[in-house]
Design an enzyme around this catalytic site. Structure first.
Site, mmCIF file in Angstrom:
data_model
loop_
_atom_site.group_PDB
_atom_site.id
_atom_site.type_symbol
_atom_site.label_atom_id
_atom_site.label_comp_id
_atom_site.label_asym_id
_atom_site.label_seq_id
_atom_site.Cartn_x
_atom_site.Cartn_y
_atom_site.Cartn_z
ATOM 1 N N GLN A 195 58.028 11.950 11.626
ATOM 2 C CA GLN A 195 57.088 11.716 12.718
ATOM 3 C C GLN A 195 57.730 12.036 14.059
ATOM 4 O O GLN A 195 58.629 11.321 14.521
ATOM 5 C CB GLN A 195 56.652 10.246 12.687
ATOM 6 C CG GLN A 195 55.580 9.902 13.691
ATOM 7 C CD GLN A 195 55.615 8.416 14.025
ATOM 8 O OE1 GLN A 195 56.644 7.878 14.412
ATOM 9 N NE2 GLN A 195 54.486 7.756 13.876
ATOM 10 N N SER A 252 58.202 9.852 19.439
ATOM 11 C CA SER A 252 59.029 9.329 20.540
ATOM 12 C C SER A 252 59.922 10.394 21.154
ATOM 13 O O SER A 252 60.384 11.312 20.468
ATOM 14 C CB SER A 252 59.922 8.204 20.034
ATOM 15 O OG SER A 252 59.151 7.118 19.613
ATOM 16 N N SER A 286 63.028 9.351 11.934
ATOM 17 C CA SER A 286 63.571 8.930 10.643
ATOM 18 C C SER A 286 63.388 10.038 9.617
ATOM 19 O O SER A 286 62.309 10.600 9.485
ATOM 20 C CB SER A 286 62.863 7.673 10.146
ATOM 21 O OG SER A 286 63.071 6.622 11.040
ATOM 22 N N GLU A 335 45.211 0.450 4.166
ATOM 23 C CA GLU A 335 45.739 -0.897 4.341
ATOM 24 C C GLU A 335 46.860 -0.937 5.383
ATOM 25 O O GLU A 335 47.839 -0.231 5.289
ATOM 26 C CB GLU A 335 46.240 -1.374 2.978
ATOM 27 C CG GLU A 335 46.430 -2.857 2.862
ATOM 28 C CD GLU A 335 47.879 -3.251 2.971
ATOM 29 O OE1 GLU A 335 48.136 -4.294 3.557
ATOM 30 O OE2 GLU A 335 48.741 -2.506 2.473
ATOM 31 N N GLU A 392 56.866 -6.666 22.717
ATOM 32 C CA GLU A 392 56.174 -6.735 24.012
ATOM 33 C C GLU A 392 54.911 -5.868 23.999
ATOM 34 O O GLU A 392 53.864 -6.268 24.501
ATOM 35 C CB GLU A 392 57.114 -6.301 25.144
ATOM 36 C CG GLU A 392 58.190 -7.324 25.481
ATOM 37 C CD GLU A 392 59.238 -7.491 24.381
ATOM 38 O OE1 GLU A 392 59.511 -6.527 23.630
ATOM 39 O OE2 GLU A 392 59.776 -8.609 24.247
#
Lengths: 394, 378
Positions: free
Chosen positions: A129, A132, A164, A247, A378
């Site tokens: 993915q 970021s 990852s 899910e 947060e």
């Protein structure tokens, strides 16, 4: 208010358990954290994914036409519970099944579906993915990686981080900016990138556990054909943020926690210190009781998400609650374990003195990463407060 | 599996909420704090007319024959509205021992009257030792002819002063274990030799010291068997513990709702305080505590109702968690309200004070955490 599973669901649970008994790697302890840097570990993941594929269990909740079995939400929950409890080596398909696939199912062209979905469910492709960036973490929408249209291609330049499994992946879901003039959420597009494309460089990022799971990715004039675009140009942010139908209860955390509590209880019962069993110490009993009941709370918060989905409702902040609680809870659990172990708690798995094979020491480090991954506490609290409770931004 | 309410439960919840908003507004709650009886006979009658007193009493004895899960739904609404009075005392502490262990005569005589709202009951269990366990039961009952004679003191007995009948837990012999030798009596609250003293408590609920001085109770009033009464108490305690959790869930939810609303309306520095992350993150934590309490309470209620093997564990987990979580909820509620929360006039304090009461009843978090540890087999 009914917590009972149907006979069919119970039977399915048994089927998964029996299957796992047969198919988990020999002597599998589930302590994957000790070995992620070892390429052999990733072979175990790949091999296990192949076994799941033969059973159509890589993505069992996907529709049959895309290689799944169309399981109900509750069946999927059961499946995920059993996989988590047995700490099955699922690393190979996580990103393909959890992110790439569902997004392709919703937004992909027929051609993209044909090309990718079967390959995921057959365990032929591993995905990573590319979201970021060094300067776009919690504020993901400020990402700077650029994709510029050039004839029938896009040319991509920029950098990603925390990716990852990028060093092993075949494909990447990539967010890149296609309209730098638009406001930040509106100029982002969603690409399906072949990791073998020239110009893609992957550099290892070793984590504090001394594992190689993360990577940095660099894109230097990476040229991809325009059919690598998923959905409409500049709509990528909204596709990435869509709550998908599969899910999303974070049940794995709660169940993995249950397994850890069982191990910790056994340890406290069997270990003597100063002539007394650890389990006789009040402070130890309090920590174990708290750990056990927090696991049960986490499980209920996860069940609630699945239960809503089963009723046809779309969970909103409820999945953030489950994620937030379960990751925090697992960290507290690891911490409680180390506190109970005292001096021994610091030992790594390689030490012959390490209690419970050093698993809690590994978890203590690992969970600090899991708490911030996929949205920090947060950010989750922001989501709960603003999206869930309707609190004003200004 | 379905963690939501079914149709019947949903109806019960909605009806109860509407009813209580109308019949049990804040003014009634405040009035009953000052009232010596602590309940409004008028409201009690109206609640009885809804069938609530007989909610878990079988139909053959004049009740509606519903189950613990439905009682939990109703008690959540009671917690929300802070309904004052001897409801849990009568419906759980009084009726459950009779339903569990009463003989036909006792059932026939009492259950229809409870269901009709004509009889108010309670259970006298705890003593000055303030223990929930069998070793705390020292009040002595001695056989004398066809009677038993009771001597001793019970403390923290809810609603005893307005009760018609009390279920009194007494010691008839010293057995091998603290559980042996305990007998449960049905005692007319007006029997000679019984005196009540009302305790002043943080929640202004009505708990009593009940002194027994040579109180004669006919042997026919034993519930269950002589010396073997502790399991009856255990069952009742479990139901009461779940009831306390349900009340706390409703109380926490309402405290949160009021606080959330306040955070959206209160303006400081030119913006609603709910737009500040310091406040937002507190409220996010509160909602986790409220939701966690609700679902573990549902799980506990369902497990007890269905006699699941892990029911005891779930009940203790529910009370341990809900006791702590609800305290965090109301503490945040006070803090977000600032100074106004500390005033008597504003309603949030009503929730704060009652939370502590229910946190302590039927075992606080420490008590139930130890039970969890025992059940984990540590």
């Amino acid at each position: 208010m009914d917590f009972r599973l149907s006979p069919e669901e119970e039977a399915f649970r048994q089927e998964v358990r029996d299957w796992l008994k047969e198919n988990l790697p020999k002597d599998w302890s589930g302590d994957r954290f000790t070995r992620d840097r070892d390429p052999e570990t990733w072979n175990i993941y790949r091999e296990f994914a192949g076994k799941l594929a033969a059973k159509k269990w890589v993505a069992p909740a996907w529709p049959v036409e895309y290689g799944g079995l169309g399981l109900s939400v509750i069946q999927q929950l059961i499946f995920n519970e059993e996989m988590a409890y047995h700490q099955a080596p699922l690393g190979y398909s996580i990103m393909g099944v959890g992110w790439a696939g569902p997004t392709i199912i919703v937004y992909g062209t027929e051609e993209q579906k044909q090309k990718h979905l079967g390959a995921i469910t057959n365990a032929e492709t591993m995905w990573c993915q590319g979201f970021s960036e060094p300067n776009a973490g919690s504020d993901l929408a400020s990402l700077q990686t650029r994709a510029v249209r050039d004839g029938d291609d896009y040319v991509i330049n920029g950098q990603k981080i925390w990716t990852s499994g990028a060093h092993l992946s075949d494909w990447c879901i990539l967010l890149a900016r296609t309209d730098p003039e638009a406001t930040k959420h509106k100029g982002i597009s969603y690409f399906l990138l072949d990791m073998k494309t020239p110009g893609v460089t992957v550099r290892p990022l070793i984590d504090m556990m001394d594992n190689h799971a993360f990577n940095e990715m660099f894109f230097d004039n990476v040229r991809v054909p325009k059919d690598c675009l998923l959905g409409d140009e500049n709509r990528g942010w909204y596709m990435a943020a869509t709550t998908l139908d599969f899910e999303r209860s974070s049940i794995g955390g709660a169940v993995g926690g249950r397994r850890m509590v069982e191990e910790l209880v056994a340890y406290a019962r069997e270990t003597k210190r100063n002539g007394k069993r650890l389990s006789e110490e009040v402070t130890v009993r309090v920590r174990l009781a708290d750990a056990a009941l927090e696991v049960e709370i986490g499980r209920m918060l996860s069940y609630r998400v699945a239960s809503m989905q089963q009723r046809g409702l779309v969970p909103n902040y409820e999945s953030s609650i489950a994620k937030l609680f379960n990751t925090d809870m697992q960290f507290r659990l690891a911490k409680a374990g180390l506190e109970i172990m005292g001096l021994y708690g610091q030992l790594e798995p390689q030490s012959k003195y390490a209690p419970l094979r050093g698993k809690f020491e590994r978890q203590y480090l690992w969970q600090t990463g899991m708490i911030v991954g996929g949205g920090t506490p947060e950010i989750q609290r922001n989501i709960i407060a603003m999206r869930g409770l309707g609190l004003p931004r200004q | 599996m379905d963690l939501g309410l079914d149709e019947q439960q949903e109806l019960l919840k909605n009806f109860a909420r509407d009813f209580l908003e109308k019949e049990c507004p804040e003014s009634v709650v405040r009035e009953m704090e000052e009232d010596e009886k602590g309940y409004s006979p008028d409201l009690w009658r109206k609640m009885a007319q809804q069938g609530w007193m007989g909610l878990i009493i079988p139909e053959e004895h004049g009740g509606t024959g519903m189950n613990l899960c439905e009682l939990v739904v109703l008690l959540e609404e009671f917690g929300r509205a802070l309904v004052p009075g001897p409801y849990i005392s009568t419906v759980v502490l009084g009726a459950v021992p009779i339903m569990e262990a009463g003989n036909d005569e006792q059932k026939k005589q009492l259950l229809p009257k409870i269901a009709a709202g004509e009889t108010i009951m309670t259970m006298a269990l705890t003593e000055p030792s303030a223990k929930w366990d069998a070793d705390g039961v020292e009040l002595e009952a001695k056989k004398q002819g066809n009677d038993y004679v009771l001597n001793g003191v019970k403390l923290f007995v809810p609603d005893a002063h307005v009760s018609d009948q009390m279920v009194v837990v007494a010691r008839t012999s010293k057995g091998k274990t603290p559980e042996d030798g305990i007998t449960v009596f049905l005692v007319d609250s007006k029997s000679p030799g019984i005196s009540f003293e009302l305790l002043r408590t943080i929640a202004a609920d009505k708990q009593c010291e009940v002194a027994f001085e040579n109180v004669k109770v006919p042997a026919a009033n034993v519930i269950g068997e002589v010396d073997k009464g502790w399991p009856i108490v255990e069952k009742t305690k479990k139901m009461a513990t779940v009831a306390a959790c349900a009340y706390l869930v409703g109380l926490s939810q309402m405290d949160f709702d009021v606080t959330l609303n306040y955070a959206k309306e209160r303006v400081q520095f030119g913006r609603p305080i709910g737009s500040f992350q310091a406040i937002q993150h507190k409220l996010a934590d509160v909602v986790i505590d409220v939701d966690g309490s609700r679902f573990i309470t549902y799980k506990a209620a369902w497990s007890l109702q269905e006699e699941e093997p892990d029911a005891d564990m779930m009940i203790s987990m529910a009370k341990a968690w809900t006791s702590d979580a609800s305290r965090r909820v109301v503490a945040h509620g006070q803090q977000i309200h600032g100074g106004i929360g500390f005033t008597k006039e504003y309603k949030i304090q009503l929730y704060f004070r009652r939370q502590k009461w229910m946190e302590l009843m039927w075992g606080d978090a420490d008590y139930h955490r130890e039970l969890v540890a025992q059940k984990l087999e540590v």
